[in-house]
Design an enzyme around this catalytic site. Sequence first.
Site, PDB file in Angstrom:
ATOM      1  N   GLU A  26       0.876  -1.182   0.000  1.00  0.00           N
ATOM      2  CA  GLU A  26       0.000   0.000   0.000  1.00  0.00           C
ATOM      3  C   GLU A  26       0.909   1.228   0.000  1.00  0.00           C
ATOM      4  O   GLU A  26       1.880   1.282   0.752  1.00  0.00           O
ATOM      5  CB  GLU A  26      -0.915  -0.058   1.245  1.00  0.00           C
ATOM      6  CG  GLU A  26      -1.655   1.201   1.623  1.00  0.00           C
ATOM      7  CD  GLU A  26      -2.602   1.732   0.540  1.00  0.00           C
ATOM      8  OE1 GLU A  26      -3.443   0.989   0.031  1.00  0.00           O
ATOM      9  OE2 GLU A  26      -2.462   2.936   0.209  1.00  0.00           O
ATOM     10  N   ASP A  52       5.150   2.073  -3.459  1.00  0.00           N
ATOM     11  CA  ASP A  52       4.378   2.201  -4.700  1.00  0.00           C
ATOM     12  C   ASP A  52       4.473   0.889  -5.492  1.00  0.00           C
ATOM     13  O   ASP A  52       5.562   0.306  -5.580  1.00  0.00           O
ATOM     14  CB  ASP A  52       4.989   3.359  -5.507  1.00  0.00           C
ATOM     15  CG  ASP A  52       4.119   3.785  -6.669  1.00  0.00           C
ATOM     16  OD1 ASP A  52       3.570   2.906  -7.366  1.00  0.00           O
ATOM     17  OD2 ASP A  52       3.992   4.998  -6.881  1.00  0.00           O
ATOM     18  N   ASP A 110      -7.931   2.217  -8.093  1.00  0.00           N
ATOM     19  CA  ASP A 110      -8.435   3.477  -8.657  1.00  0.00           C
ATOM     20  C   ASP A 110      -8.712   3.277 -10.152  1.00  0.00           C
ATOM     21  O   ASP A 110      -7.866   2.771 -10.875  1.00  0.00           O
ATOM     22  CB  ASP A 110      -7.402   4.589  -8.441  1.00  0.00           C
ATOM     23  CG  ASP A 110      -7.080   4.754  -6.964  1.00  0.00           C
ATOM     24  OD1 ASP A 110      -8.015   4.609  -6.151  1.00  0.00           O
ATOM     25  OD2 ASP A 110      -5.906   4.978  -6.621  1.00  0.00           O
ATOM     26  N   THR A 119     -13.747  -6.696   0.989  1.00  0.00           N
ATOM     27  CA  THR A 119     -12.800  -5.640   1.354  1.00  0.00           C
ATOM     28  C   THR A 119     -13.610  -4.483   1.968  1.00  0.00           C
ATOM     29  O   THR A 119     -14.845  -4.480   1.918  1.00  0.00           O
ATOM     30  CB  THR A 119     -12.050  -5.117   0.107  1.00  0.00           C
ATOM     31  OG1 THR A 119     -12.917  -4.239  -0.614  1.00  0.00           O
ATOM     32  CG2 THR A 119     -11.589  -6.247  -0.802  1.00  0.00           C
ATOM     33  N   GLU A 120     -12.900  -3.474   2.477  1.00  0.00           N
ATOM     34  CA  GLU A 120     -13.599  -2.307   3.040  1.00  0.00           C
ATOM     35  C   GLU A 120     -14.437  -1.598   1.971  1.00  0.00           C
ATOM     36  O   GLU A 120     -15.603  -1.270   2.198  1.00  0.00           O
ATOM     37  CB  GLU A 120     -12.592  -1.300   3.632  1.00  0.00           C
ATOM     38  CG  GLU A 120     -12.242  -1.525   5.081  1.00  0.00           C
ATOM     39  CD  GLU A 120     -10.946  -2.311   5.254  1.00  0.00           C
ATOM     40  OE1 GLU A 120     -10.335  -2.691   4.233  1.00  0.00           O
ATOM     41  OE2 GLU A 120     -10.547  -2.547   6.413  1.00  0.00           O
ATOM     42  N   TYR A 121     -13.850  -1.389   0.787  1.00  0.00           N
ATOM     43  CA  TYR A 121     -14.591  -0.706  -0.276  1.00  0.00           C
ATOM     44  C   TYR A 121     -15.780  -1.533  -0.733  1.00  0.00           C
ATOM     45  O   TYR A 121     -16.872  -1.013  -0.977  1.00  0.00           O
ATOM     46  CB  TYR A 121     -13.664  -0.402  -1.465  1.00  0.00           C
ATOM     47  CG  TYR A 121     -13.011   0.951  -1.353  1.00  0.00           C
ATOM     48  CD1 TYR A 121     -12.062   1.196  -0.361  1.00  0.00           C
ATOM     49  CD2 TYR A 121     -13.347   1.988  -2.197  1.00  0.00           C
ATOM     50  CE1 TYR A 121     -11.462   2.432  -0.233  1.00  0.00           C
ATOM     51  CE2 TYR A 121     -12.753   3.242  -2.079  1.00  0.00           C
ATOM     52  CZ  TYR A 121     -11.812   3.454  -1.099  1.00  0.00           C
ATOM     53  OH  TYR A 121     -11.228   4.687  -0.969  1.00  0.00           O
ATOM     54  N   GLU A 122     -15.585  -2.812  -0.823  1.00  0.00           N
ATOM     55  CA  GLU A 122     -16.667  -3.704  -1.258  1.00  0.00           C
ATOM     56  C   GLU A 122     -17.871  -3.587  -0.318  1.00  0.00           C
ATOM     57  O   GLU A 122     -19.019  -3.507  -0.779  1.00  0.00           O
ATOM     58  CB  GLU A 122     -16.138  -5.145  -1.264  1.00  0.00           C
ATOM     59  CG  GLU A 122     -17.052  -6.161  -1.900  1.00  0.00           C
ATOM     60  CD  GLU A 122     -16.323  -7.496  -2.094  1.00  0.00           C
ATOM     61  OE1 GLU A 122     -15.131  -7.606  -1.758  1.00  0.00           O
ATOM     62  OE2 GLU A 122     -16.959  -8.425  -2.591  1.00  0.00           O
TER      63      GLU A 122
HETATM   64  C1  LIG Z   1      -9.905   2.469  -3.729  1.00  0.00           C
HETATM   65  S1  LIG Z   1      -8.773   1.962  -2.529  1.00  0.00           S
HETATM   66  C2  LIG Z   1      -9.185   0.231  -2.257  1.00  0.00           C
HETATM   67  C3  LIG Z   1      -8.616  -0.300  -0.978  1.00  0.00           C
HETATM   68  C4  LIG Z   1      -8.868  -1.804  -0.705  1.00  0.00           C
HETATM   69  N1  LIG Z   1      -8.232  -2.615  -1.714  1.00  0.00           N
HETATM   70  C5  LIG Z   1     -10.341  -2.087  -0.640  1.00  0.00           C
HETATM   71  O1  LIG Z   1     -10.858  -2.720  -1.571  1.00  0.00           O
HETATM   72  O2  LIG Z   1     -10.973  -1.723   0.359  1.00  0.00           O
HETATM   73  C6  LIG Z   1      -7.266   1.843  -3.477  1.00  0.00           C
HETATM   74  C7  LIG Z   1      -6.022   1.733  -2.613  1.00  0.00           C
HETATM   75  O3  LIG Z   1      -4.890   1.563  -3.447  1.00  0.00           O
HETATM   76  C8  LIG Z   1      -3.832   2.367  -2.954  1.00  0.00           C
HETATM   77  N2  LIG Z   1      -2.940   2.667  -4.093  1.00  0.00           N
HETATM   78  C9  LIG Z   1      -3.233   3.478  -5.135  1.00  0.00           C
HETATM   79  N3  LIG Z   1      -2.171   3.530  -5.973  1.00  0.00           N
HETATM   80  C10 LIG Z   1      -1.213   2.738  -5.442  1.00  0.00           C
HETATM   81  C11 LIG Z   1       0.107   2.405  -5.835  1.00  0.00           C
HETATM   82  N4  LIG Z   1       0.635   2.916  -6.959  1.00  0.00           N
HETATM   83  N5  LIG Z   1       0.831   1.580  -5.071  1.00  0.00           N
HETATM   84  C12 LIG Z   1       0.298   1.067  -3.924  1.00  0.00           C
HETATM   85  N6  LIG Z   1      -0.947   1.340  -3.488  1.00  0.00           N
HETATM   86  C13 LIG Z   1      -1.708   2.167  -4.239  1.00  0.00           C
HETATM   87  C14 LIG Z   1      -4.532   3.592  -2.391  1.00  0.00           C
HETATM   88  O4  LIG Z   1      -3.727   4.292  -1.446  1.00  0.00           O
HETATM   89  C15 LIG Z   1      -5.772   2.981  -1.765  1.00  0.00           C
HETATM   90  O5  LIG Z   1      -5.581   2.597  -0.429  1.00  0.00           O
END
Ligand SMILES: C[S@@+](CC[C@H](N)C(=O)[O-])C[C@H]1O[C@@H](n2cnc3c(N)ncnc32)[C@H](O)[C@@H]1O
Length: 215
Positions: free
Chosen positions: A66, A93, A115, A189-192
């Site tokens: 993350e 990243d 995203d 997941t949390e978003y789900e």
């Molecule tokens: C929309 S959230 C979904 C979180 C989790 N997977 C869920 O389903 O509840 C997307 C996550 O991906 C992380 N993220 C975005 N780009 C990333 C990257 N390049 N490397 C690592 N994490 C990343 C964001 O910080 C965020 O926590």
Amino acid sequence: MRVRKKKRTADILNNSQKIISADFNINWKKYFGNKGEICLEIGCGKGKFINQMALEFKNKNFIAMEICPDIIISAIEKAEKNNLTNVFFIVDDVKNLEKYFLCGQVSELYINFCDPWPKKKHAKRRLTHENFLDVYKKILAPTGKIFFKTDNKDLFDFSLNEFAANGFELKNICYDLHKKNPELKNIETEYEEKFLILNMPIFYCEAILLRDKKI
Ligand SMILES: C[S@@+](CC[C@H](N)C(=O)[O-])C[C@H]1O[C@@H](n2cnc3c(N)ncnc32)[C@H](O)[C@@H]1O
């Protein structure tokens, strides 16, 4: 998404044994104490999914990556609270993924609600863009598998095309995971959870690496 700064973040990042240290040299055995299967989640957010996976599948080793420190600390706290020994975290990243894994080391890769980057000019930032798939192909084991979930239909259709065009075989394609395919084993997941409350469909597929195709 704006993330609130948390006071405890620095303390957790500096002291938690659950975080892969900066001098890491791809010695996963040092962390897990075994040479078992490695499963990786990228963009794990607050870690509900990866912690539940680690609880349910004690014979597998889990790693969650993350980019945002203020978010991943919640995932780390969950693992510590449950005394989980089969899950560790990388605060970095995804573009640096290759730093952490040998070729063919990962057997399962989970991408949950990444995203969508809806603008065409940002397509390369989508975690299922072929540039990312090239990296996943390096670290995935022969017949390694990507499990992909999203709430975004456009991203889903884009991803199906990217997987198919880049040497993956698609399985269990679902356009409404919870209503039409309740038999598939699913950990939320949390978003789900949030999307389900809004009665939104969840799109899901599995992409299996075909090693005989070009890498
Ligand atoms: C929309 S959230 C979904 C979180 C989790 N997977 C869920 O389903 O509840 C997307 C996550 O991906 C992380 N993220 C975005 N780009 C990333 C990257 N390049 N490397 C690592 N994490 C990343 C964001 O910080 C965020 O926590």
